[in-house]
Design a protein around this motif. Sequence first.
Motif, PDB file in Angstrom:
ATOM      1  N   HIS A  91      34.157  74.376 116.644  1.00  0.00           N
ATOM      2  CA  HIS A  91      33.847  75.304 117.618  1.00  0.00           C
ATOM      3  C   HIS A  91      34.408  74.724 119.059  1.00  0.00           C
ATOM      4  N   MET A  92      34.307  75.682 119.973  1.00  0.00           N
ATOM      5  CA  MET A  92      34.728  75.165 121.235  1.00  0.00           C
ATOM      6  C   MET A  92      34.337  73.904 121.652  1.00  0.00           C
ATOM      7  N   LEU A  93      33.086  73.672 121.373  1.00  0.00           N
ATOM      8  CA  LEU A  93      32.344  72.397 122.227  1.00  0.00           C
ATOM      9  C   LEU A  93      32.844  71.296 121.391  1.00  0.00           C
ATOM     10  N   LEU A 103      39.624  79.583 121.924  1.00  0.00           N
ATOM     11  CA  LEU A 103      38.078  79.952 121.432  1.00  0.00           C
ATOM     12  C   LEU A 103      37.245  80.238 122.626  1.00  0.00           C
ATOM     13  N   ARG A 104      37.398  79.762 123.776  1.00  0.00           N
ATOM     14  CA  ARG A 104      36.307  80.164 124.744  1.00  0.00           C
ATOM     15  C   ARG A 104      36.715  81.396 125.199  1.00  0.00           C
ATOM     16  N   LYS A 105      37.841  81.926 125.398  1.00  0.00           N
ATOM     17  CA  LYS A 105      38.432  83.249 125.926  1.00  0.00           C
ATOM     18  C   LYS A 105      37.860  84.377 124.973  1.00  0.00           C
ATOM     19  N   VAL A 154      16.555  87.206 122.185  1.00  0.00           N
ATOM     20  CA  VAL A 154      17.796  87.765 123.027  1.00  0.00           C
ATOM     21  C   VAL A 154      19.038  87.232 122.347  1.00  0.00           C
ATOM     22  N   ILE A 155      19.383  86.125 121.928  1.00  0.00           N
ATOM     23  CA  ILE A 155      20.599  85.538 121.266  1.00  0.00           C
ATOM     24  C   ILE A 155      20.915  86.282 119.985  1.00  0.00           C
ATOM     25  N   CYS A 156      19.601  86.522 119.022  1.00  0.00           N
ATOM     26  CA  CYS A 156      19.999  87.297 118.024  1.00  0.00           C
ATOM     27  C   CYS A 156      20.156  88.643 118.105  1.00  0.00           C
ATOM     28  N   THR A 244      17.950  75.696 123.616  1.00  0.00           N
ATOM     29  CA  THR A 244      18.070  75.217 125.227  1.00  0.00           C
ATOM     30  C   THR A 244      17.219  75.613 126.188  1.00  0.00           C
ATOM     31  N   THR A 245      17.400  77.216 126.226  1.00  0.00           N
ATOM     32  CA  THR A 245      16.628  77.950 127.057  1.00  0.00           C
ATOM     33  C   THR A 245      15.230  77.529 126.747  1.00  0.00           C
ATOM     34  N   VAL A 246      14.845  77.472 125.643  1.00  0.00           N
ATOM     35  CA  VAL A 246      13.323  77.017 125.239  1.00  0.00           C
ATOM     36  C   VAL A 246      12.787  75.922 126.073  1.00  0.00           C
ATOM     37  N   LEU A 289      21.529  63.955 126.573  1.00  0.00           N
ATOM     38  CA  LEU A 289      22.857  63.351 126.670  1.00  0.00           C
ATOM     39  C   LEU A 289      23.844  64.495 126.512  1.00  0.00           C
ATOM     40  N   ALA A 290      24.792  64.548 127.223  1.00  0.00           N
ATOM     41  CA  ALA A 290      26.062  65.476 126.787  1.00  0.00           C
ATOM     42  C   ALA A 290      26.469  65.218 125.392  1.00  0.00           C
ATOM     43  N   THR A 291      27.206  66.258 124.982  1.00  0.00           N
ATOM     44  CA  THR A 291      27.862  65.994 123.456  1.00  0.00           C
ATOM     45  C   THR A 291      28.804  64.965 123.473  1.00  0.00           C
ATOM     46  N   LEU A 292      28.962  64.496 122.263  1.00  0.00           N
ATOM     47  CA  LEU A 292      29.899  63.433 121.979  1.00  0.00           C
ATOM     48  C   LEU A 292      31.177  63.393 122.735  1.00  0.00           C
ATOM     49  N   ARG A 293      31.787  62.331 123.335  1.00  0.00           N
ATOM     50  CA  ARG A 293      33.279  62.503 123.495  1.00  0.00           C
ATOM     51  C   ARG A 293      33.910  61.240 123.137  1.00  0.00           C
ATOM     52  N   PHE A 294      35.126  61.266 123.171  1.00  0.00           N
ATOM     53  CA  PHE A 294      35.617  59.685 122.958  1.00  0.00           C
ATOM     54  C   PHE A 294      36.914  59.410 123.600  1.00  0.00           C
ATOM     55  N   LEU A 342      23.915  68.726 137.041  1.00  0.00           N
ATOM     56  CA  LEU A 342      24.733  68.520 135.826  1.00  0.00           C
ATOM     57  C   LEU A 342      24.290  69.201 134.812  1.00  0.00           C
ATOM     58  N   ALA A 343      23.050  69.902 134.824  1.00  0.00           N
ATOM     59  CA  ALA A 343      22.320  70.322 133.640  1.00  0.00           C
ATOM     60  C   ALA A 343      23.071  71.053 132.724  1.00  0.00           C
ATOM     61  N   PHE A 344      24.079  71.841 133.224  1.00  0.00           N
ATOM     62  CA  PHE A 344      24.847  72.706 132.616  1.00  0.00           C
ATOM     63  C   PHE A 344      26.598  72.140 132.072  1.00  0.00           C
ATOM     64  N   GLY A 347      33.298  70.844 134.218  1.00  0.00           N
ATOM     65  CA  GLY A 347      34.617  70.679 133.654  1.00  0.00           C
ATOM     66  C   GLY A 347      34.950  72.109 132.589  1.00  0.00           C
ATOM     67  N   ILE A 348      35.889  71.832 131.977  1.00  0.00           N
ATOM     68  CA  ILE A 348      36.314  72.854 130.747  1.00  0.00           C
ATOM     69  C   ILE A 348      34.915  73.293 129.866  1.00  0.00           C
ATOM     70  N   HIS A 349      34.269  72.245 129.565  1.00  0.00           N
ATOM     71  CA  HIS A 349      32.963  72.691 128.731  1.00  0.00           C
ATOM     72  C   HIS A 349      31.987  73.164 129.351  1.00  0.00           C
ATOM     73  N   TYR A 350      31.817  73.309 130.612  1.00  0.00           N
ATOM     74  CA  TYR A 350      30.571  73.998 131.283  1.00  0.00           C
ATOM     75  C   TYR A 350      30.212  75.154 130.611  1.00  0.00           C
ATOM     76  N   CYS A 351      28.707  75.115 130.711  1.00  0.00           N
ATOM     77  CA  CYS A 351      28.021  76.136 129.741  1.00  0.00           C
ATOM     78  C   CYS A 351      28.381  77.351 129.814  1.00  0.00           C
ATOM     79  N   VAL A 352      28.841  78.199 128.781  1.00  0.00           N
ATOM     80  CA  VAL A 352      29.319  79.386 128.933  1.00  0.00           C
ATOM     81  C   VAL A 352      27.997  80.303 128.990  1.00  0.00           C
ATOM     82  N   PRO A 355      24.678  81.780 132.905  1.00  0.00           N
ATOM     83  CA  PRO A 355      24.277  82.978 133.451  1.00  0.00           C
ATOM     84  C   PRO A 355      22.977  83.518 132.599  1.00  0.00           C
ATOM     85  N   LEU A 356      23.137  83.815 131.454  1.00  0.00           N
ATOM     86  CA  LEU A 356      22.067  84.123 130.469  1.00  0.00           C
ATOM     87  C   LEU A 356      20.884  83.436 130.570  1.00  0.00           C
ATOM     88  N   ALA A 357      21.239  82.074 130.384  1.00  0.00           N
ATOM     89  CA  ALA A 357      20.059  80.914 130.431  1.00  0.00           C
ATOM     90  C   ALA A 357      19.378  80.981 131.830  1.00  0.00           C
TER      91      ALA A 357
END
Length: 404
Positions: A91-93, A103-105, A154-156, A244-246, A289-294, A342-344, A347-352, A355-357
Amino acid sequence: MQSLDGPTRLDLEYIQDPHTVTELLRAEGPVRQAVLPRGLPVWLVTSYADGKALLADPRLGKDSRVANELFAERAAVDQSPVLFPLSLATHMLNSDPPDHTRLRKLVNRAFTSRTVARMRPRIEQITKELLDAMAGRETVDLLEAFAFPLPITVICELLGVPDDERDDFRRWSNIILSALPTDELADASSAMTAYLSTLVEDKRATPDEDLLSALVHASDDGDRLSPKELISMAFLLLVAGHETTVNLIGNGVLALLRNQDQLAVLRADPGLLPNAIEEFLRYDGPVNLATLRFTTEPVRVGEVEIPAEEFVMISLLAANRDGERFPDPTRLDVTRQPGGHLAFGHGIHYCVGAPLARLEGEVAIGGLLERFPAVRLAAEPAELRWRDSTLMRGLETLPIRPRG
Ligand code: HEM
């Protein structure tokens, strides 16, 4: 936590109190070697400036296939050799451009502030129903009764997921995101993949107005979305919507109930609510922690050069409490200007879903305070336990007395 001489083990002590641990680490420098609970060695970034720069640094990759290869080389022998099951993780993340861009588009438009604003009446209605159901009760777990069901519903509804299997979904999602080694992980991943495949097939057979039907259509409509990407997209959106929103609601309410002066400020001026939501995100955000990067090449951070092909984790919690960026960072202050937190991500992976959250957080916390003006904690703060995840910063339960 181990001594500061060797790599820091991010153990149970860390999970219960990440702020104290990362403050000590930040005092040593902006980046240090650490070991995740499942045994993976990483470089852990704790400063705001470096964290923000690295989140947007194209020299850090996220592609899950490459990450899996690096993981297989580095992981301890007793670990599962696969970091991400690709059936769910394509997936995009976990993608770099150009895949990420494509994918994000496909979902960007579903989550703009304007589209999301149209969901306000429905979010208010669900909130009201859940608060009504809490009204007769002496003590309730706010997470179970309110903070979980609201964003899940909401998401369902947005994706078009029926309610019957929501409990199973939540259980698998919990296992997949938990930090502890578990045999259940593989089973949960397979069950999740099977469930989502059936869901996609149902949408293909009987499409509806929902987002998942639109994505199935996009995948049938040429090469924009492969079958694996479609399942992974559904997984990402549902998990993000579930996990997350929980914690924005739970951590925000906990912060307020522990800081009665700030609760009073907010009550005196409810117009501060949107600002208060940003402060909750800064003060104790849902993502640890933000998701894994290398690293795809050597990357210098302060005095340290991280070699190529190393895993890097950026602590969003630590960045948001960096005194260089936020004065008096450990103080909750609903009137401060917490913009730039930086909670969201960044950069390019900024939480899509930001606005909903934000909208869900506002409606939920605003609704709770209005409906239950005397609400208070029904447990000593020291008794509260945090979930064993290095990704999510969220409580296991949050007992409250709605009517005081
Ligand atoms: C308060 C609630 C939320 C918080 C704190 C949050 C936080 C984050 C963060 C930190 C990232 C970036 C991670 C990284 O770069 O490693 C992210 C990405 C993402 N979030 Fe959220 N999120 C929230 C709610 C949501 C919701 C409700 C959705 C929607 C379903 C969502 C969907 C996504 C998606 C799809 C991405 C990946 C974006 C990309 O890779 O371009 N999030 N989120």
